[in-house]
Each structure stands twice: as structure tokens, then as C-alpha cells.
Design a protein around this motif. Structure first.
Motif, PDB file in Angstrom:
ATOM      1  N   ILE A  50     -12.856   6.937   6.543  1.00 15.27           N
ATOM      2  CA  ILE A  50     -12.913   7.789   5.359  1.00 15.27           C
ATOM      3  C   ILE A  50     -11.520   7.855   4.750  1.00 15.27           C
ATOM      4  O   ILE A  50     -10.544   7.349   5.324  1.00 15.27           O
ATOM      5  N   ASN A  51     -11.438   8.491   3.599  1.00 14.12           N
ATOM      6  CA  ASN A  51     -10.157   8.743   2.918  1.00 14.12           C
ATOM      7  C   ASN A  51      -9.362   7.456   2.703  1.00 14.12           C
ATOM      8  O   ASN A  51      -8.134   7.433   2.834  1.00 14.12           O
ATOM      9  N   MET A  52     -10.050   6.372   2.379  1.00 14.80           N
ATOM     10  CA  MET A  52      -9.364   5.106   2.173  1.00 14.80           C
ATOM     11  C   MET A  52      -8.672   5.089   0.817  1.00 14.80           C
ATOM     12  O   MET A  52      -9.244   5.511  -0.195  1.00 14.80           O
ATOM     13  N   MET A  53      -7.420   4.635   0.785  1.00 15.31           N
ATOM     14  CA  MET A  53      -6.662   4.553  -0.456  1.00 15.31           C
ATOM     15  C   MET A  53      -5.759   3.326  -0.404  1.00 15.31           C
ATOM     16  O   MET A  53      -5.474   2.783   0.666  1.00 15.31           O
ATOM     17  N   ALA A  54      -5.303   2.884  -1.572  1.00 15.20           N
ATOM     18  CA  ALA A  54      -4.402   1.737  -1.650  1.00 15.20           C
ATOM     19  C   ALA A  54      -3.474   1.923  -2.844  1.00 15.20           C
ATOM     20  O   ALA A  54      -3.859   2.491  -3.874  1.00 15.20           O
ATOM     21  N   GLU A  55      -2.244   1.446  -2.708  1.00 14.23           N
ATOM     22  CA  GLU A  55      -1.284   1.554  -3.793  1.00 14.23           C
ATOM     23  C   GLU A  55      -0.225   0.469  -3.654  1.00 14.23           C
ATOM     24  O   GLU A  55      -0.001  -0.076  -2.567  1.00 14.23           O
ATOM     25  N   GLY A  56       0.405   0.155  -4.779  1.00 21.32           N
ATOM     26  CA  GLY A  56       1.507  -0.789  -4.768  1.00 21.32           C
ATOM     27  C   GLY A  56       2.828  -0.069  -4.519  1.00 21.32           C
ATOM     28  O   GLY A  56       3.005   1.087  -4.901  1.00 21.32           O
ATOM     29  N   LEU A  57       3.754  -0.760  -3.841  1.00 20.91           N
ATOM     30  CA  LEU A  57       5.085  -0.212  -3.572  1.00 20.91           C
ATOM     31  C   LEU A  57       6.130  -1.166  -4.131  1.00 20.91           C
ATOM     32  O   LEU A  57       6.007  -2.398  -4.009  1.00 20.91           O
ATOM     33  N   ASN A  58       7.173  -0.593  -4.761  1.00 22.47           N
ATOM     34  CA  ASN A  58       8.266  -1.419  -5.263  1.00 22.47           C
ATOM     35  C   ASN A  58       9.274  -1.684  -4.147  1.00 22.47           C
ATOM     36  O   ASN A  58       9.124  -1.161  -3.039  1.00 22.47           O
ATOM     37  N   PRO A  59      10.298  -2.485  -4.374  1.00 24.19           N
ATOM     38  CA  PRO A  59      11.276  -2.787  -3.311  1.00 24.19           C
ATOM     39  C   PRO A  59      11.943  -1.558  -2.709  1.00 24.19           C
ATOM     40  O   PRO A  59      12.437  -1.611  -1.589  1.00 24.19           O
ATOM     41  N   SER A  60      11.940  -0.439  -3.458  1.00 23.87           N
ATOM     42  CA  SER A  60      12.537   0.797  -2.932  1.00 23.87           C
ATOM     43  C   SER A  60      11.544   1.604  -2.103  1.00 23.87           C
ATOM     44  O   SER A  60      11.888   2.659  -1.585  1.00 23.87           O
ATOM     45  N   GLY A  61      10.317   1.136  -2.022  1.00 27.61           N
ATOM     46  CA  GLY A  61       9.300   1.840  -1.251  1.00 27.61           C
ATOM     47  C   GLY A  61       8.584   2.914  -2.029  1.00 27.61           C
ATOM     48  O   GLY A  61       7.806   3.679  -1.445  1.00 27.61           O
ATOM     49  N   ARG A  62       8.814   2.971  -3.334  1.00 29.42           N
ATOM     50  CA  ARG A  62       8.146   3.972  -4.162  1.00 29.42           C
ATOM     51  C   ARG A  62       6.847   3.416  -4.735  1.00 29.42           C
ATOM     52  O   ARG A  62       6.719   2.217  -4.975  1.00 29.42           O
ATOM     53  N   SER A  63       5.902   4.341  -4.969  1.00 31.89           N
ATOM     54  CA  SER A  63       4.594   3.951  -5.498  1.00 31.89           C
ATOM     55  C   SER A  63       4.715   3.432  -6.921  1.00 31.89           C
ATOM     56  O   SER A  63       5.454   3.993  -7.740  1.00 31.89           O
ATOM     57  N   THR A  64       3.973   2.353  -7.222  1.00 34.28           N
ATOM     58  CA  THR A  64       3.956   1.802  -8.572  1.00 34.28           C
ATOM     59  C   THR A  64       2.604   1.148  -8.819  1.00 34.28           C
ATOM     60  O   THR A  64       1.971   0.650  -7.890  1.00 34.28           O
ATOM     61  N   ASN A  65       2.181   1.169 -10.073  1.00 30.17           N
ATOM     62  CA  ASN A  65       0.926   0.498 -10.417  1.00 30.17           C
ATOM     63  C   ASN A  65       1.174  -0.735 -11.283  1.00 30.17           C
ATOM     64  O   ASN A  65       0.244  -1.280 -11.864  1.00 30.17           O
ATOM     65  N   PHE A 123     -16.910  -5.860  12.703  1.00 30.67           N
ATOM     66  CA  PHE A 123     -17.691  -5.154  11.681  1.00 30.67           C
ATOM     67  C   PHE A 123     -16.851  -4.909  10.432  1.00 30.67           C
ATOM     68  O   PHE A 123     -15.632  -4.722  10.506  1.00 30.67           O
ATOM     69  N   HIS A 124     -17.520  -4.880   9.278  1.00 37.50           N
ATOM     70  CA  HIS A 124     -16.896  -4.437   8.036  1.00 37.50           C
ATOM     71  C   HIS A 124     -17.046  -2.925   7.989  1.00 37.50           C
ATOM     72  O   HIS A 124     -18.150  -2.404   7.886  1.00 37.50           O
ATOM     73  N   ILE A 125     -15.919  -2.184   8.043  1.00 39.59           N
ATOM     74  CA  ILE A 125     -16.012  -0.731   8.210  1.00 39.59           C
ATOM     75  C   ILE A 125     -15.525   0.056   6.998  1.00 39.59           C
ATOM     76  O   ILE A 125     -15.643   1.283   6.987  1.00 39.59           O
ATOM     77  N   GLY A 126     -14.963  -0.596   5.991  1.00 42.55           N
ATOM     78  CA  GLY A 126     -14.499   0.170   4.834  1.00 42.55           C
ATOM     79  C   GLY A 126     -14.112  -0.724   3.673  1.00 42.55           C
ATOM     80  O   GLY A 126     -13.716  -1.879   3.858  1.00 42.55           O
ATOM     81  N   SER A 127     -14.251  -0.191   2.452  1.00 41.64           N
ATOM     82  CA  SER A 127     -13.899  -0.945   1.248  1.00 41.64           C
ATOM     83  C   SER A 127     -13.343   0.020   0.193  1.00 41.64           C
ATOM     84  O   SER A 127     -13.779   1.175   0.114  1.00 41.64           O
ATOM     85  N   HIS A 128     -12.391  -0.482  -0.590  1.00 44.43           N
ATOM     86  CA  HIS A 128     -11.763   0.373  -1.617  1.00 44.43           C
ATOM     87  C   HIS A 128     -11.247  -0.519  -2.741  1.00 44.43           C
ATOM     88  O   HIS A 128     -10.750  -1.625  -2.505  1.00 44.43           O
ATOM     89  N   THR A 129     -11.393  -0.055  -3.971  1.00 46.87           N
ATOM     90  CA  THR A 129     -10.838  -0.796  -5.118  1.00 46.87           C
ATOM     91  C   THR A 129      -9.674  -0.028  -5.720  1.00 46.87           C
ATOM     92  O   THR A 129      -9.668   1.209  -5.728  1.00 46.87           O
ATOM     93  N   PHE A 130      -8.683  -0.770  -6.226  1.00 45.61           N
ATOM     94  CA  PHE A 130      -7.542  -0.155  -6.893  1.00 45.61           C
ATOM     95  C   PHE A 130      -7.029  -1.129  -7.953  1.00 45.61           C
ATOM     96  O   PHE A 130      -7.404  -2.316  -7.960  1.00 45.61           O
ATOM     97  N   SER A 131      -6.209  -0.627  -8.843  1.00 45.30           N
ATOM     98  CA  SER A 131      -5.789  -1.444  -9.974  1.00 45.30           C
ATOM     99  C   SER A 131      -4.262  -1.517 -10.058  1.00 45.30           C
ATOM    100  O   SER A 131      -3.545  -0.572  -9.721  1.00 45.30           O
ATOM    101  N   LEU A 132      -3.782  -2.663 -10.519  1.00 46.64           N
ATOM    102  CA  LEU A 132      -2.385  -2.864 -10.877  1.00 46.64           C
ATOM    103  C   LEU A 132      -2.379  -3.374 -12.325  1.00 46.64           C
ATOM    104  O   LEU A 132      -3.254  -4.136 -12.731  1.00 46.64           O
ATOM    105  N   ARG A 133      -1.388  -2.957 -13.074  1.00 50.27           N
ATOM    106  CA  ARG A 133      -1.326  -3.384 -14.474  1.00 50.27           C
ATOM    107  C   ARG A 133      -0.044  -4.149 -14.763  1.00 50.27           C
ATOM    108  O   ARG A 133       0.839  -4.253 -13.939  1.00 50.27           O
TER     109      ARG A 133
END
Length: 295
Positions: free
Chosen positions: A174-189, A285-295
Motif C-alpha cells: 500500500i501507499n506506493m509512490m514514485a518521484e524524480g530526484l535531482n543530483p542534490s537529492g531534491r524532488s523534481t518532476n 508475484f506482481h504485488i504493486g503498480s503505480h503511475t507517475f509523470s515527469l515533464r
């Protein structure tokens, strides 16, 4: 004063022993209920294997009952009989809980049913003048219909038992999430600024799942359907097939909830704008799936 102190110590000891006894009773009941359910599942799988073995033996009997004046056809029938005999011996050696192998033998049984039908038709066309053989072929068709009915019943039983085994042992997240990280380790899309993809989730509590070290595999697909990966040799087994993964992580699972994060280090120019899909696999087994976007 000394007597009162002893009485207090005795009360504390009695309460501690009572609590321990109650805990042992609760754990024993839980273990008994879990063990009984797993025993029922294994018994059901054993019954399924026995039914499948009987179906193969019935199929062999049907092949044995086929007769023809054509030497070539008789030779081909003998080859099929030997093939079925070998499959019956192999089936006796596999474990009833090996559902993947049972499924293979089920598919092979379906193929042999088709072979049986083709031979019945050939013999019928070669011996249409012989009334006795015509009568036997009618009986073969009746038995073939019985085989079809038995196979359908077996397939329904297998599907139900496999579902129970899957529910009892498969991990869920549960609570699956995904995000991009820049070279500094900060979240970016922004895809152009992302050099790592972070995927996090929580593995749910499951007291029937095997505990210990587990390999958790991550597959990330780009918007164009291409899998993000570093090597064609990075593979794992899923549904009896070797497939590639993007990243993996070993975790120690003890049956309780566990928070996990997996990182994928992207190559320069590998990421594009659009919607990505992240999939999680464990224990085949396939136990989880999540979609996310980068622009």
C-alpha cells in the motif's frame, strides 16, 4: 512487614504466570487455526493431483482401446501410449503443491485429448464398414465427453485452490509512490533534471507469508513502453519466465508491515517527458503498480 512483602511478591508472580499462560493459549489457538487452513489447502492440492493422475490413466485406457488395421496408425498410437505412460510416472514424482507443474500437465492433458479425438476420427473413417468398430467408437466419444467434463471440473478446482494459496502467501503493498530526484537529492518532476527515480511503498502484514530475506524487484516503463534498465542480464523469474528489472533491493521480512524504498539511477538522456509506470514484484508475484509523470 516481611510477610506482606512476600505476599506482594507472590501476587506479582501469580499475575505474571497467568499472563504468560494466557499468551501461550492465544498463540496456540492462532497456530492451530493457521496450520489447519494450510493443511486443508495442501489436502485439496493433493486431491487435485490425484484426480489429474486418474484422468491420465483414463486417457491411457482410451488409447489402449483404439484398434486399427493400419500399421502406420497403430505405430503412432503406440507412441502416444508410451508418451502418456511416461507422463503418468513423471506426475507421480512431483509435489502436489507445485501448482506450476500441475498446470503444465493440465495443458498437456488438453493436448492429448485433442490427439485422442483425431485418432478416433481417423479410425472411424478407416473402418466405417465394420459395425462392431462403429459401436466402439461411439463408446469412445462418450468417454471423451466424460473426460471433457472431468477436465472442466478439475480446472475449476485448481483455480479455486490456486486462489487460496495466492491469498495465503502473496505479499501486498500500500501507499506506493514514485518521484524524480535531482543530483542534490531534491524532488523534481522535470525529466531533464532527474537523475534518480525513487519508489516507496509499505509491505502489509502477512503471517502466512514466508519470512526472511526477500528480493524486491522494480520495473519502470517509460511513456513509450521501453523498460528502464542497465543490463540485459538483470533478470528475475515471474510466471515461469525470465524478465528484466530496473532495480532491486534485498529486505528482511518478518511478517509485519515494512516500509521500503528502491532507487533507480537514470543514465544521461534516458528519461523523457510523460507518464511512467512502476511495478513491484516479490516471491514471483506482481504485488504493486503505480503511475507517475515527469515533464
Amino acid at each position: 512487614m516481611e510477610t506482606q512483602k512476600k505476599n506482594n511478591n507472590s501476587k506479582i508472580l501469580y499475575i505474571s504466570l497467568s499472563a504468560a499462560a494466557l499468551l501461550v493459549i492465544v498463540l496456540s489457538v492462532l497456530y492451530y487455526m493457521q496450520n489447519r487452513e494450510l493443511t486443508e489447502i495442501v489436502d485439496g492440492l493433493t486431491e487435485e493431483k490425484n484426480i489429474l493422475t486418474q484422468e491420465y490413466q483414463n486417457l491411457m485406457f482410451n488409447f489402449d482401446s483404439l484398434q486399427s488395421d493400419n500399421d502406420t496408425l497403430n505405430y503412432m498410437l503406440e507412441m502416444e501410449r508410451q508418451r502418456i505412460a511416461n507422463l503418468v510416472e513423471e506426475l507421480k514424482t512431483i509435489r502436489a503443491t507445485n501448482t506450476a507443474k500441475i498446470r503444465e500437465y493440465q495443458r498437456e492433458l488438453t493436448t492429448l485429448r485433442g490427439v485422442l479425438r483425431s485418432y478416433i476420427i481417423q479410425i472411424d473413417s478407416l473402418n466405417t464398414i465394420n459395425q462392431e468398430l462403429t459401436r466402439e467408437n461411439i463408446e469412445h466419444r462418450r468417454r471423451y465427453s466424460q473426460i471433457q467434463t472431468s477436465v472442466r471440473q478439475l480446472e475449476a478446482t485448481r483455480a479455486t485452490l490456486e486462489q487460496k494459496v495466492t491469498i495465503a502467501s502473496r505479499l501486498d503493498v500500500i501507499n506506493m509512490m514514485a518521484e524524480g530526484l535531482n543530483p542534490s537529492g531534491r524532488s523534481t518532476n522535470r525529466s531533464s533534471r532527474t537523475n534518480r527515480i525513487k519508489v516507496c511503498f509499505t509491505i502489509l502484514r502477512n503471517v502466512t507469508a514466508p519470512v526472511g530475506m526477500k528480493e524486491i524487484y522494480l520495473r519502470i516503463e517509460r511513456p513509450d513502453g521501453q523498460l528502464l534498465m542497465h543490463s540485459r542480464d538483470d533478470v528475475f523469474t515471474h510466471e515461469n519466465t525470465q524478465i528484466n528489472f530496473s532495480a532491486k533491493r534485498a529486505v528482511e521480512y518478518g511478517g509485519e508491515e515494512l516500509d521500503v524504498c528502491i532507487f533507480y539511477n537514470a543514465d544521461v538522456g534516458e528519461l523523457i517527458s510523460g507518464e511512467y509506470t512502476a511495478d513491484i514484484f516479490a516471491d514471483g508475484f506482481h504485488i504493486g503498480s503505480h503511475t507517475f509523470s515527469l515533464r
